[in-house]
Write an enzyme that holds these catalytic residues in place. Sequence first.
Site, PDB file in Angstrom:
ATOM      1  N   PRO A  55       0.783  -1.230   0.000  1.00  0.00           N
ATOM      2  CA  PRO A  55       0.000   0.000   0.000  1.00  0.00           C
ATOM      3  C   PRO A  55       0.821   1.289   0.000  1.00  0.00           C
ATOM      4  CG  PRO A  55       0.189  -0.795   2.234  1.00  0.00           C
ATOM      5  CD  PRO A  55       0.963  -1.763   1.360  1.00  0.00           C
ATOM      6  N   GLU A  56       2.144   1.190  -0.176  1.00  0.00           N
ATOM      7  CA  GLU A  56       3.000   2.361  -0.014  1.00  0.00           C
ATOM      8  C   GLU A  56       2.563   3.542  -0.871  1.00  0.00           C
ATOM      9  OE1 GLU A  56       5.563  -1.171   1.168  1.00  0.00           O
ATOM     10  OE2 GLU A  56       4.034  -0.732  -0.339  1.00  0.00           O
ATOM     11  N   THR A  57       2.227   3.282  -2.146  1.00  0.00           N
ATOM     12  CA  THR A  57       1.880   4.377  -3.044  1.00  0.00           C
ATOM     13  C   THR A  57       0.623   5.100  -2.581  1.00  0.00           C
ATOM     14  OG1 THR A  57       2.849   3.079  -4.856  1.00  0.00           O
ATOM     15  CG2 THR A  57       1.516   4.989  -5.464  1.00  0.00           C
ATOM     16  N   LEU A 106       4.085   7.138  -0.628  1.00  0.00           N
ATOM     17  CA  LEU A 106       5.442   6.602  -0.609  1.00  0.00           C
ATOM     18  C   LEU A 106       5.637   5.642  -1.773  1.00  0.00           C
ATOM     19  CD1 LEU A 106       5.445   5.859   3.224  1.00  0.00           C
ATOM     20  CD2 LEU A 106       6.588   7.790   2.096  1.00  0.00           C
TER      21      LEU A 106
END
Length: 256
Positions: free
Chosen positions: A146-148, A152
């Site tokens: 899920p970073e994006t 991120l």
Amino acid sequence: MTDQYDGWVRTARDGAVLTVTLDRADQLNAQTPATWAALRAVGESLDAGVRVVVVRGEGRAFSAGLDRTLFSTEPGVDGGLGQLGALPPELAQERIRGYQAGFRWLRSPGIVSVAAVQGHAIGAGAQLALACDLRVFTEDAQLRLPETTLGLVPDLTGTSTLVQLVGYSRAVEICLTGRAVGAAEAVSTGLANVAVPADQLDATVADLTAALLGPDADASRETLALLRSAVRNGPDVQDAAERAAQVRRLAALADR
């Protein structure tokens, strides 16, 4: 023999098999820079007798990813994103390089790494599973990057392996939506080798480990090196690598 490292990581050695366990079950094995330093220390302590490394998470989750306290944008939070972002770019990148070293050693020459994944494998947890050569999922396992969606990017070595496993288009969709990939989809797309009921995870990993230890150790290492280089080599270079490896094996067999 069991060893405990700082950062909630413990290891146990059984002959040629090293088991690395994230041991923070009350926090779903959430990771911190101390975790990555501990993982890096494990990699640096490997000896030639280790042939298989099994990576596990204690409790009901493999790893829920980054410890939530580290999401703070305040520069004063030790190890937090804010502190990292306040560093000069060169220093920040060097620090991330150190974090990545806690993951990249799982593709070291001479070892096969297996992730035993139950429950959640999110963010850093997903990338730890992706850092391994093989992945065994429980049927309730879910992998997410899920970073994006948090502003991120995945930066713990996961992007290269993800594209190799599922292809560019699916990797784009998984990362940019941040959605969960369940066990059945993980198997069908190549993210996981197999999915089993939770009560069969230990036995399945043990059987796989035994099978990996079956072939000649040097032949296994040469084959693994060829397979790893195949993803970046062109046909001519890879053909040459196969020839060279086979000649070394023939010479070794002749000397027995």
